[in-house]
Scaffold this motif. Structure first.
Motif, mmCIF file in Angstrom:
data_model
loop_
_atom_site.group_PDB
_atom_site.id
_atom_site.type_symbol
_atom_site.label_atom_id
_atom_site.label_comp_id
_atom_site.label_asym_id
_atom_site.label_seq_id
_atom_site.Cartn_x
_atom_site.Cartn_y
_atom_site.Cartn_z
ATOM 1 N N SER A 26 -16.036 -23.858 26.910
ATOM 2 C CA SER A 26 -16.332 -23.665 25.494
ATOM 3 C C SER A 26 -15.153 -23.108 24.695
ATOM 4 C CB SER A 26 -17.530 -22.724 25.331
ATOM 5 O OG SER A 26 -17.225 -21.451 25.860
ATOM 6 N N ASP A 27 -14.186 -22.486 25.364
ATOM 7 C CA ASP A 27 -13.051 -21.872 24.659
ATOM 8 C C ASP A 27 -11.758 -22.479 25.178
ATOM 9 O OD1 ASP A 27 -11.199 -20.315 23.393
ATOM 10 O OD2 ASP A 27 -11.788 -18.434 24.341
ATOM 11 N N LEU A 28 -11.232 -23.406 24.417
ATOM 12 C CA LEU A 28 -10.007 -24.092 24.836
ATOM 13 C C LEU A 28 -8.746 -23.441 24.276
ATOM 14 C CD1 LEU A 28 -11.212 -27.796 24.585
ATOM 15 C CD2 LEU A 28 -11.161 -26.288 26.579
ATOM 16 N N SER A 29 -8.871 -22.223 23.745
ATOM 17 C CA SER A 29 -7.707 -21.556 23.160
ATOM 18 C C SER A 29 -6.628 -21.274 24.200
ATOM 19 C CB SER A 29 -8.126 -20.252 22.472
ATOM 20 O OG SER A 29 -8.656 -19.341 23.407
ATOM 21 N N TYR A 30 -7.009 -21.141 25.469
ATOM 22 C CA TYR A 30 -6.010 -20.894 26.493
ATOM 23 C C TYR A 30 -5.036 -22.069 26.620
ATOM 24 C CZ TYR A 30 -8.014 -23.982 30.066
ATOM 25 O OH TYR A 30 -8.433 -25.069 30.774
ATOM 26 N N LEU A 31 -5.480 -23.263 26.233
ATOM 27 C CA LEU A 31 -4.599 -24.429 26.299
ATOM 28 C C LEU A 31 -3.398 -24.279 25.372
ATOM 29 C CD1 LEU A 31 -7.107 -27.397 26.516
ATOM 30 C CD2 LEU A 31 -5.676 -26.445 28.332
ATOM 31 N N SER A 32 -3.600 -23.685 24.193
ATOM 32 C CA SER A 32 -2.475 -23.507 23.274
ATOM 33 C C SER A 32 -1.461 -22.528 23.858
ATOM 34 C CB SER A 32 -2.949 -23.054 21.894
ATOM 35 O OG SER A 32 -3.576 -21.801 21.971
ATOM 36 N N VAL A 33 -1.928 -21.519 24.581
ATOM 37 C CA VAL A 33 -1.012 -20.580 25.237
ATOM 38 C C VAL A 33 -0.231 -21.301 26.333
ATOM 39 C CG1 VAL A 33 -0.855 -18.465 26.596
ATOM 40 C CG2 VAL A 33 -2.483 -18.606 24.718
ATOM 41 N N CYS A 34 -0.917 -22.126 27.105
ATOM 42 C CA CYS A 34 -0.248 -22.909 28.138
ATOM 43 C C CYS A 34 0.815 -23.818 27.531
ATOM 44 C CB CYS A 34 -1.259 -23.752 28.914
ATOM 45 S SG CYS A 34 -2.423 -22.804 29.886
ATOM 46 N N GLN A 35 0.490 -24.453 26.429
ATOM 47 C CA GLN A 35 1.431 -25.354 25.772
ATOM 48 C C GLN A 35 2.631 -24.599 25.214
ATOM 49 O OE1 GLN A 35 -1.419 -27.127 23.158
ATOM 50 N NE2 GLN A 35 -1.865 -28.797 24.562
ATOM 51 N N LEU A 36 2.410 -23.402 24.681
ATOM 52 C CA LEU A 36 3.529 -22.584 24.200
ATOM 53 C C LEU A 36 4.487 -22.242 25.339
ATOM 54 C CD1 LEU A 36 1.839 -20.094 21.717
ATOM 55 C CD2 LEU A 36 3.587 -21.788 21.181
ATOM 56 N N PHE A 37 3.937 -21.815 26.464
ATOM 57 C CA PHE A 37 4.789 -21.483 27.598
ATOM 58 C C PHE A 37 5.467 -22.720 28.175
ATOM 59 C CE2 PHE A 37 2.877 -17.288 27.613
ATOM 60 C CZ PHE A 37 3.982 -16.515 27.933
ATOM 61 N N LYS A 42 10.611 -25.482 28.944
ATOM 62 C CA LYS A 42 11.429 -26.672 28.724
ATOM 63 C C LYS A 42 12.696 -26.328 27.940
ATOM 64 C CE LYS A 42 7.879 -30.212 28.983
ATOM 65 N NZ LYS A 42 7.100 -31.213 28.247
ATOM 66 N N ARG A 43 12.548 -25.447 26.942
ATOM 67 C CA ARG A 43 13.713 -25.054 26.134
ATOM 68 C C ARG A 43 14.694 -24.182 26.905
ATOM 69 N NH1 ARG A 43 9.769 -23.709 22.705
ATOM 70 N NH2 ARG A 43 10.189 -21.474 22.852
ATOM 71 N N THR A 44 14.195 -23.407 27.855
ATOM 72 C CA THR A 44 15.037 -22.435 28.557
ATOM 73 C C THR A 44 15.230 -22.792 30.028
ATOM 74 O OG1 THR A 44 13.132 -21.042 29.058
ATOM 75 C CG2 THR A 44 14.328 -20.573 27.010
ATOM 76 N N LEU A 47 17.796 -21.251 32.409
ATOM 77 C CA LEU A 47 17.677 -19.878 32.878
ATOM 78 C C LEU A 47 17.029 -19.780 34.261
ATOM 79 C CD1 LEU A 47 16.364 -18.092 29.642
ATOM 80 C CD2 LEU A 47 18.714 -18.151 30.510
ATOM 81 N N TYR A 48 16.451 -20.883 34.745
ATOM 82 C CA TYR A 48 15.676 -20.851 35.975
ATOM 83 C C TYR A 48 16.235 -21.803 37.012
ATOM 84 C CZ TYR A 48 12.443 -18.445 32.933
ATOM 85 O OH TYR A 48 11.896 -17.554 32.055
ATOM 86 N N ASP A 49 16.229 -21.371 38.253
ATOM 87 C CA ASP A 49 16.641 -22.200 39.380
ATOM 88 C C ASP A 49 15.369 -22.797 39.986
ATOM 89 O OD1 ASP A 49 17.457 -23.310 41.767
ATOM 90 O OD2 ASP A 49 18.568 -21.541 42.436
ATOM 91 N N ASP A 69 12.353 -15.121 21.697
ATOM 92 C CA ASP A 69 12.238 -16.558 21.493
ATOM 93 C C ASP A 69 11.481 -16.870 20.201
ATOM 94 O OD1 ASP A 69 12.592 -19.290 22.927
ATOM 95 O OD2 ASP A 69 10.530 -19.293 22.185
ATOM 96 N N GLU A 70 12.121 -17.626 19.325
ATOM 97 C CA GLU A 70 11.522 -17.986 18.038
ATOM 98 C C GLU A 70 10.306 -18.898 18.193
ATOM 99 O OE1 GLU A 70 12.224 -16.862 14.943
ATOM 100 O OE2 GLU A 70 13.558 -15.457 15.948
ATOM 101 N N GLY A 71 10.290 -19.727 19.226
ATOM 102 C CA GLY A 71 9.193 -20.661 19.422
ATOM 103 C C GLY A 71 7.888 -19.994 19.842
ATOM 104 N N LEU A 72 7.966 -18.753 20.305
ATOM 105 C CA LEU A 72 6.760 -18.062 20.753
ATOM 106 C C LEU A 72 6.274 -17.025 19.742
ATOM 107 C CD1 LEU A 72 7.550 -17.505 24.528
ATOM 108 C CD2 LEU A 72 6.076 -19.215 23.506
ATOM 109 N N LYS A 73 6.935 -16.909 18.638
ATOM 110 C CA LYS A 73 6.517 -15.921 17.636
ATOM 111 C C LYS A 73 5.416 -16.452 16.754
ATOM 112 C CE LYS A 73 10.649 -13.257 17.536
ATOM 113 N NZ LYS A 73 11.664 -12.629 16.785
#
Length: 73
Positions: A26-37, A42-44, A47-49, A69-73
């Motif tokens: 019933s609450d798909l708001s977690y999907l937007s958080v997943c998409q933000l991360f 992808k942008r960073t 920084l990761y191996d 990070d500007e994309g997460l603000k």
């Protein structure tokens, strides 16, 4: 805790472990958080191996970098 392999959308299947109190039906708001991360990683990606992440099956996130990070603000 386990990963429900029938969970939709399958693209973010493992992320449900980070949202244990969210009703995924019933609450798909977690999907937007997943998409933000997802967009953040992808942008960073430099920084990761990723071979190290695959080997260890975990990684550390630098929260100072995330907060800047500007994309997460």
């Amino acid at each position: 805790t386990y990963i429900n392999v029938t969970e939709k959308p399958a693209r973010y299947r493992g992320w449900s472990l980070y949202f244990p109190d969210t009703n995924k039906e019933s609450d798909l708001s977690y999907l937007s958080v997943c998409q933000l991360f997802e967009s953040y990683f992808k942008r960073t990606k430099d920084l990761y191996d990723f071979s190290d992440i695959e080997h260890k099956q975990s990684f550390t996130i630098n929260f100072d970098e995330i907060l800047k990070d500007e994309g997460l603000k």
